[in-house]
Design a protein around this motif. Structure first.
Motif, PDB file in Angstrom:
ATOM      1  N   SER A 103      -5.621   3.537  -3.935  1.00 40.48           N
ATOM      2  CA  SER A 103      -6.798   4.332  -3.591  1.00 40.48           C
ATOM      3  C   SER A 103      -6.470   5.768  -3.187  1.00 40.48           C
ATOM      4  O   SER A 103      -7.249   6.670  -3.442  1.00 40.48           O
ATOM      5  CB  SER A 103      -7.610   3.651  -2.490  1.00 40.48           C
ATOM      6  N   GLY A 104      -5.331   6.031  -2.563  1.00 37.02           N
ATOM      7  CA  GLY A 104      -5.005   7.386  -2.131  1.00 37.02           C
ATOM      8  C   GLY A 104      -4.221   8.198  -3.131  1.00 37.02           C
ATOM      9  O   GLY A 104      -3.859   9.351  -2.867  1.00 37.02           O
ATOM     10  N   ILE A 105      -4.009   7.656  -4.293  1.00 33.07           N
ATOM     11  CA  ILE A 105      -3.141   8.312  -5.272  1.00 33.07           C
ATOM     12  C   ILE A 105      -3.730   9.625  -5.791  1.00 33.07           C
ATOM     13  O   ILE A 105      -3.005  10.545  -6.128  1.00 33.07           O
ATOM     14  CB  ILE A 105      -2.807   7.343  -6.424  1.00 33.07           C
ATOM     15  N   THR A 106      -5.042   9.744  -5.827  1.00 36.66           N
ATOM     16  CA  THR A 106      -5.669  10.948  -6.378  1.00 36.66           C
ATOM     17  C   THR A 106      -5.533  12.156  -5.454  1.00 36.66           C
ATOM     18  O   THR A 106      -5.831  13.275  -5.863  1.00 36.66           O
ATOM     19  CB  THR A 106      -7.149  10.702  -6.703  1.00 36.66           C
ATOM     20  N   ALA A 107      -5.065  11.955  -4.232  1.00 35.22           N
ATOM     21  CA  ALA A 107      -4.809  13.077  -3.323  1.00 35.22           C
ATOM     22  C   ALA A 107      -3.516  13.803  -3.689  1.00 35.22           C
ATOM     23  O   ALA A 107      -3.268  14.916  -3.222  1.00 35.22           O
ATOM     24  CB  ALA A 107      -4.735  12.582  -1.884  1.00 35.22           C
ATOM     25  N   LEU A 108      -2.700  13.199  -4.533  1.00 34.76           N
ATOM     26  CA  LEU A 108      -1.416  13.781  -4.929  1.00 34.76           C
ATOM     27  C   LEU A 108      -1.616  14.687  -6.147  1.00 34.76           C
ATOM     28  O   LEU A 108      -1.135  14.420  -7.240  1.00 34.76           O
ATOM     29  CB  LEU A 108      -0.408  12.670  -5.213  1.00 34.76           C
ATOM     30  N   THR A 109      -2.332  15.771  -5.960  1.00 36.49           N
ATOM     31  CA  THR A 109      -2.802  16.608  -7.067  1.00 36.49           C
ATOM     32  C   THR A 109      -1.707  17.415  -7.760  1.00 36.49           C
ATOM     33  O   THR A 109      -1.970  18.009  -8.803  1.00 36.49           O
ATOM     34  CB  THR A 109      -3.899  17.570  -6.581  1.00 36.49           C
ATOM     35  N   ALA A 131       0.844  -1.190   0.000  1.00 29.34           N
ATOM     36  CA  ALA A 131       0.000   0.000   0.000  1.00 29.34           C
ATOM     37  C   ALA A 131       0.881   1.242   0.000  1.00 29.34           C
ATOM     38  O   ALA A 131       2.015   1.214   0.465  1.00 29.34           O
ATOM     39  CB  ALA A 131      -0.905   0.002   1.215  1.00 29.34           C
ATOM     40  N   LEU A 132       0.335   2.325  -0.535  1.00 28.94           N
ATOM     41  CA  LEU A 132       1.054   3.585  -0.470  1.00 28.94           C
ATOM     42  C   LEU A 132       1.144   3.996   0.993  1.00 28.94           C
ATOM     43  O   LEU A 132       0.162   3.934   1.722  1.00 28.94           O
ATOM     44  CB  LEU A 132       0.319   4.667  -1.261  1.00 28.94           C
ATOM     45  N   PRO A 133       2.308   4.435   1.447  1.00 23.06           N
ATOM     46  CA  PRO A 133       2.430   4.843   2.844  1.00 23.06           C
ATOM     47  C   PRO A 133       1.546   6.056   3.126  1.00 23.06           C
ATOM     48  O   PRO A 133       1.430   6.945   2.284  1.00 23.06           O
ATOM     49  CB  PRO A 133       3.911   5.172   3.012  1.00 23.06           C
ATOM     50  N   PRO A 134       0.914   6.109   4.300  1.00 23.76           N
ATOM     51  CA  PRO A 134       0.002   7.219   4.627  1.00 23.76           C
ATOM     52  C   PRO A 134       0.680   8.591   4.568  1.00 23.76           C
ATOM     53  O   PRO A 134       0.057   9.578   4.208  1.00 23.76           O
ATOM     54  CB  PRO A 134      -0.465   6.906   6.044  1.00 23.76           C
ATOM     55  N   TRP A 135       1.952   8.660   4.889  1.00 26.21           N
ATOM     56  CA  TRP A 135       2.663   9.936   4.885  1.00 26.21           C
ATOM     57  C   TRP A 135       2.880  10.490   3.487  1.00 26.21           C
ATOM     58  O   TRP A 135       3.183  11.659   3.308  1.00 26.21           O
ATOM     59  CB  TRP A 135       4.009   9.827   5.617  1.00 26.21           C
ATOM     60  N   LEU A 136       2.699   9.644   2.450  1.00 26.67           N
ATOM     61  CA  LEU A 136       2.936  10.099   1.084  1.00 26.67           C
ATOM     62  C   LEU A 136       2.012  11.256   0.704  1.00 26.67           C
ATOM     63  O   LEU A 136       2.420  12.193   0.021  1.00 26.67           O
ATOM     64  CB  LEU A 136       2.756   8.931   0.108  1.00 26.67           C
ATOM     65  N   SER A 137       0.777  11.227   1.170  1.00 26.09           N
ATOM     66  CA  SER A 137      -0.167  12.296   0.834  1.00 26.09           C
ATOM     67  C   SER A 137       0.236  13.634   1.447  1.00 26.09           C
ATOM     68  O   SER A 137      -0.240  14.678   1.014  1.00 26.09           O
ATOM     69  CB  SER A 137      -1.587  11.920   1.242  1.00 26.09           C
ATOM     70  N   SER A 138       1.111  13.621   2.446  1.00 19.32           N
ATOM     71  CA  SER A 138       1.574  14.880   3.040  1.00 19.32           C
ATOM     72  C   SER A 138       2.650  15.551   2.183  1.00 19.32           C
ATOM     73  O   SER A 138       3.017  16.693   2.439  1.00 19.32           O
ATOM     74  CB  SER A 138       2.111  14.640   4.455  1.00 19.32           C
ATOM     75  N   LEU A 139       3.148  14.864   1.180  1.00 17.30           N
ATOM     76  CA  LEU A 139       4.133  15.451   0.273  1.00 17.30           C
ATOM     77  C   LEU A 139       3.395  16.257  -0.800  1.00 17.30           C
ATOM     78  O   LEU A 139       3.254  15.841  -1.940  1.00 17.30           O
ATOM     79  CB  LEU A 139       4.997  14.364  -0.363  1.00 17.30           C
ATOM     80  N   SER A 140       2.926  17.411  -0.400  1.00 16.26           N
ATOM     81  CA  SER A 140       2.034  18.198  -1.252  1.00 16.26           C
ATOM     82  C   SER A 140       2.685  18.671  -2.552  1.00 16.26           C
ATOM     83  O   SER A 140       1.977  18.997  -3.508  1.00 16.26           O
ATOM     84  CB  SER A 140       1.487  19.391  -0.478  1.00 16.26           C
ATOM     85  N   ASN A 141       4.000  18.716  -2.611  1.00 15.26           N
ATOM     86  CA  ASN A 141       4.673  19.165  -3.835  1.00 15.26           C
ATOM     87  C   ASN A 141       5.284  18.026  -4.645  1.00 15.26           C
ATOM     88  O   ASN A 141       6.087  18.295  -5.548  1.00 15.26           O
ATOM     89  CB  ASN A 141       5.749  20.196  -3.487  1.00 15.26           C
TER      90      ASN A 141
END
Length: 169
Positions: A26-32, A1-11
């Motif tokens: 599933s969380g990949i779309t948060a990486l806008t 799974a993608l690590p939960p902290w990955l979504s905090s890498l906003s850039n």
């Protein structure tokens, strides 16, 4: 799974999870802010529609529409049987890679997708719709190649250098 902290890498601009058999997308779309997404060799397929998905697919591609800044989408070596619906809505795309999706069939014109993607430069469709043990192309393979050839001609008419990459076997 993608690590939960990955979504905090906003850039975060580039993400490559190719070959990771345990990845949950599933969380990949948060990486806008992504501009390059590489999802190769994951046994991915498109969401179930009217066409059947591959019996070998292990996971479904999430709707990537929220990734509006995406310029490069590499989905090579997966189990797509048709193109994902979200492509035409991802207007920043410059490169689309479906190389090695041996079950992929293109059964309708690509004109709507190409027209919706003004920055599109490269479409890679090498090694798609592979048929084993036949001396002649099936009707579906002929249709795929017809629409890919028409797409190549359409891309050649653009003001800037654009190309569709295919093989002939």
């Amino acid at each position: 799974a993608l690590p939960p902290w990955l979504s905090s890498l906003s850039n975060l601009r580039l993400l490559d999870v190719s070959g990771n058999n345990n990845v949950n997308l599933s969380g990949i779309t948060a990486l806008t802010q992504l501009d390059t997404l590489v999802l190769q060799n994951l046994d991915l397929s498109q969401p179930m529609g009217t066409e059947q998905i591959s019996t070998f697919a292990k996971r479904i591609l999430p709707n990537l529409e929220p990734l509006s800044k995406l310029k490069v989408l590499s989905l090579g070596g997966n189990r797509f049987t048709r193109l994902p619906d979200c492509l035409a809505k991802m207007t920043s795309l410059e490169v689309i890679d479906f190389n090695g999706n041996k079950e992929l069939q293109v059964l309708s014109p690509l004109t709507p997708i190409i027209s919706a993607l003004p920055n599109l430069r490269i479409m890679d469709f090498r090694h798609v719709h592979k048929e084993k043990g036949t001396a002649y192309w099936s009707d579906a393979k002929c249709t795929t190649m017809k629409f890919l050839a028409a797409a190549a001609k359409l891309l050649k008419r653009r003001k800037y250098a654009s190309r569709l990459i295919i093989d002939r076997d």
